[in-house]
Design a protein around this motif. Structure first.
Motif, PDB file in Angstrom:
ATOM      1  N   ASP A  16      83.742   4.259 -19.052  1.00 38.52           N
ATOM      2  CA  ASP A  16      83.303   4.562 -20.420  1.00 38.52           C
ATOM      3  C   ASP A  16      81.903   5.170 -20.441  1.00 38.52           C
ATOM      4  O   ASP A  16      81.531   5.841 -21.403  1.00 38.52           O
ATOM      5  N   LEU A  17      81.125   4.900 -19.402  1.00 37.07           N
ATOM      6  CA  LEU A  17      79.707   5.287 -19.388  1.00 37.07           C
ATOM      7  C   LEU A  17      79.415   6.424 -18.410  1.00 37.07           C
ATOM      8  O   LEU A  17      78.564   7.269 -18.687  1.00 37.07           O
ATOM      9  N   ALA A  18      80.082   6.413 -17.291  1.00 38.78           N
ATOM     10  CA  ALA A  18      79.747   7.359 -16.225  1.00 38.78           C
ATOM     11  C   ALA A  18      80.447   8.691 -16.457  1.00 38.78           C
ATOM     12  O   ALA A  18      81.518   8.756 -17.062  1.00 38.78           O
ATOM     13  N   SER A  19      79.809   9.757 -15.984  1.00 41.47           N
ATOM     14  CA  SER A  19      80.532  11.024 -15.897  1.00 41.47           C
ATOM     15  C   SER A  19      81.525  10.888 -14.756  1.00 41.47           C
ATOM     16  O   SER A  19      81.445   9.961 -13.944  1.00 41.47           O
TER      17      SER A  19
ATOM     18  N   ASP B  55      81.786  12.823 -12.280  1.00 36.84           N
ATOM     19  CA  ASP B  55      81.310  13.429 -11.041  1.00 36.84           C
ATOM     20  C   ASP B  55      80.024  12.813 -10.526  1.00 36.84           C
ATOM     21  O   ASP B  55      79.227  13.467  -9.874  1.00 36.84           O
ATOM     22  N   GLU B  56      79.810  11.535 -10.846  1.00 31.17           N
ATOM     23  CA  GLU B  56      78.679  10.864 -10.220  1.00 31.17           C
ATOM     24  C   GLU B  56      79.192   9.771  -9.292  1.00 31.17           C
ATOM     25  O   GLU B  56      80.394   9.635  -9.071  1.00 31.17           O
ATOM     26  N   ARG B  57      78.226   8.995  -8.759  1.00 34.52           N
ATOM     27  CA  ARG B  57      78.578   8.095  -7.663  1.00 34.52           C
ATOM     28  C   ARG B  57      79.237   6.801  -8.126  1.00 34.52           C
ATOM     29  O   ARG B  57      78.747   5.695  -7.863  1.00 34.52           O
TER      30      ARG B  57
END
Lengths: 401, 401
Positions: free
Chosen positions: B230-233, B235-237
């Motif tokens: 819900d929070l992360a893109s 394409d991040e870790r």
């Protein structure tokens, strides 16, 4: 989703050891054929036939009966017992506490490697070889050194002295595949004995990938290739890996097994727990049907594969510039084609694009395989003939240029 | 078999890192009940109900149709597409090239760990915790440090500052499980945001085990716990791990999935190839049926589990010396019993032997779990009542001594 504010250094990628793992060159060739619907696929290590009905029915019956729960890490008791009986009949007395069920043959290789090799360990392997054996130890931080088979008038052969010399004291593991993918090479009993003696002397583990043991064409009756299980006691540093994929045409089921020293089984159970926890319950029931009722099927299959091998060797040997020795095992011909020496990957891409034949490039099996191509002959004779005809046209077209 | 001549030093055992892995204390308790046929089993993380028929039928239909071949490493295209749609509906737009199918949720954890951690890496985890998350990085040579949840009047809670302090620069990975097994603890949205911000700042990977996300009782309608998705893109870790086991009662099928940055997918495909190669073809077809047709089933299941949770909390709270807060997620109560502080393993063995109740000892989930027991309430109310009655008798008998 919230905005992110990532510097390029934070762009995600896998760790270096994983990025360095080889991608499949076979898949790269197959990708070159994407969108072409008339390619003859000889590239993958898989029969074109569906799993026998009695095995599929066993899985469906288990599903209907509600076999949808976790099982013991090491497999359901009836399957372990049946496998112990099967292995005992082929290779001498093997108790059930030496047998564990795994989620595929390759999963068995991963588990066996996790058992014995860690960061910095030295592993030796004989190549050309299915890349999975070479890459698995690297995932665990080990170093892999290779000893190449020789190719000559007798086909693929092992320089035993060179292998023994590579198995230096301090080497942790020898990982071997016989009958071999891709070459069809089969290690002899004498070679196995010499290697086992040497490894005993130096405390070197052996992981023997014997998934093609039943696809062996030099024997009589209930065919089976020479196995380390014939020579080793069940409680020394030998782990044999097998699979349901080849003898019972169960590639898509992902079911395998391990024969290993009993003192390792508790630790193996922990590793199974932390890798897949168990193979699916109804898949194990299907495996039980295969072991208990599948011997006649396997023997007929081996006869058909032998006929396919001989048929393809004859047909290919009639092509100009092609020279093939019939290998004793597995389900592949691994041979040199005019033009392959300049790059088997490029040649295989041209073959799929221009002649609609899907072969695996030799370089997919290590640099020692360069100059060769692999042809899986586990299919109908008519398809083999069509493939040879297309290959002939391709080669004649190249010569005409 | 030939004679062997092994010195004791050559007797086979697994490498030290594997011998040091924890064996399952739950299994140790279950072994104490071997031969007893009237034990009420609340120890394993598994419903007592068979997988829904429409899912089993989908597998059988796929078997009948001949789906017995290898599939793409990352899963069959229809299942990846269906999962992308499912994840998008729950957590925001997620393209199919961020989704991979795995051979179980635990296999997804192993693959995700292989992607990012290697020898010497530092991993942080919040405990008490299902042991698999803690042990997996150790197989890969990494070091695991733990941050304990607090237990107090509000049940299990996280000391956020303590977790952030443990996530030092240079830490490679945070591995989290929420909703949590065994405690039922659910990380709040605010806690997730603070952790994500911190990990972004220091380049720390997050592997979020969200297999219990649908077993969440604080929401309304289509229930789902707060997720890093819900929070992360995309394409991040951040790598999110999920499973078919809980929402569709498919424990024995060994099917899971991963949502990860698209640039990782080629490397993930290699790791799948070298671990299990793919999930069985017909199992993936069953998973497709679950995702496409299983939402009503899941919602009804969650309602039933919530009722079971509340029922068991009420019944247990009536026992002397037992104090329980209803947790917001998962399918367990993790609570203190009189006598557990002196050793939950010994207490659970006594419970199975003397009262025929199978509970999991808190120490199975790390030293931070000592003094507690875990009760899986995914079963009929009548069985829960019988279990509570037996537990009452056991406790009264102990007090009488």
């Amino acid at each position: 989703m919230s905005e992110t504010d990532l510097s390029p250094a934070l762009l995600p990628h896998a760790r270096d050891a994983v990025r360095a793992l080889r991608p499949s060159q076979i898949r790269e060739v197959a990708n070159a054929g994407l969108g072409l619907d008339d390619v003859l696929p000889f590239w993958f290590g898989e029969s074109d036939r569906v799993t026998p009905l009695f095995i599929r029915d066993a899985a469906s019956a288990a599903l209907a009966a509600g076999a949808t729960f976790y099982t013991h890490n090491l497999g359901i008791a009836p399957l372990r017992a049946a496998l112990a009986g099967y292995v005992s009949a082929l290779h001498g007395a093997t108790a059930v506490d030496h047998v564990a069920v795994t989620s595929a043959g390759v999963n068995a290789l991963m588990l066996a490697a996790q058992l014995v090799v860690g960061p910095g360990d030295r592993v030796v392997e004989v190549t050309p070889l299915w890349p999975n054996l070479v890459e698995i130890p690297k995932i665990l931080g080990a170093h892999v050194e290779t000893v190449a088979l020789d190719y000559g008038p007798r086909g693929w052969t092992l320089d035993l002295e060179r292998l023994l010399a590579a198995l230096t004291p301090g080497t942790k593991l020898l990982m071997l595949n016989s009958p071999n993918n891709p070459t069809g090479w089969v290690m002899t009993r004498d070679e196995q004995r010499a290697v086992l003696d040497h490894c005993r002397r130096h405390g070197i583990w052996i992981i023997a990938d014997e998934v093609y043991e039943r696809l062996y064409y030099a024997g009589e009756g209930r065919s089976v290739a020479p196995s380390f299980l014939d020579l080793a006691s069940r409680d020394e540093r030998v782990i044999c890996v097998n699979s349901f994929s080849k003898a019972w045409l169960m590639t898509g089921w992902r079911l395998g097994w391990i024969v290993a020293p009993a003192p390792l089984m508790d630790d193996l159970g922990k590793l199974v727990e932390y890798n897949t926890s168990c193979a699916p319950a109804f898949v194990q029931q299907a495996g039980l049907a295969a072991v208990q009722q599948g011997e006649a099927f396997t023997q007929q299959l081996v006869g058909e594969l032998k006929a396919s091998r001989d048929h393809l060797v004859r047909a290919l040997s009639a092509l100009p510039g092609v020279d093939i020795k019939a290998p004793a095992g597995a389900m592949y011909l691994f041979f040199s084609l005019p033009g392959a020496a300049a790059g088997s990957l490029a040649l295989c891409k041209a073959l799929v694009r221009d002649a609609r034949i899907g072969l695996a490039p030799g370089s997919a099996f290590g640099p020692e395989g360069e100059g060769f191509v692999r042809w899986c002959y586990a299919c109908e004779t008519a398809r083999l003939d069509e493939g040879v005809a297309r290959l002939r046209g391709f080669l004649e077209g190249r010569r005409a240029i």
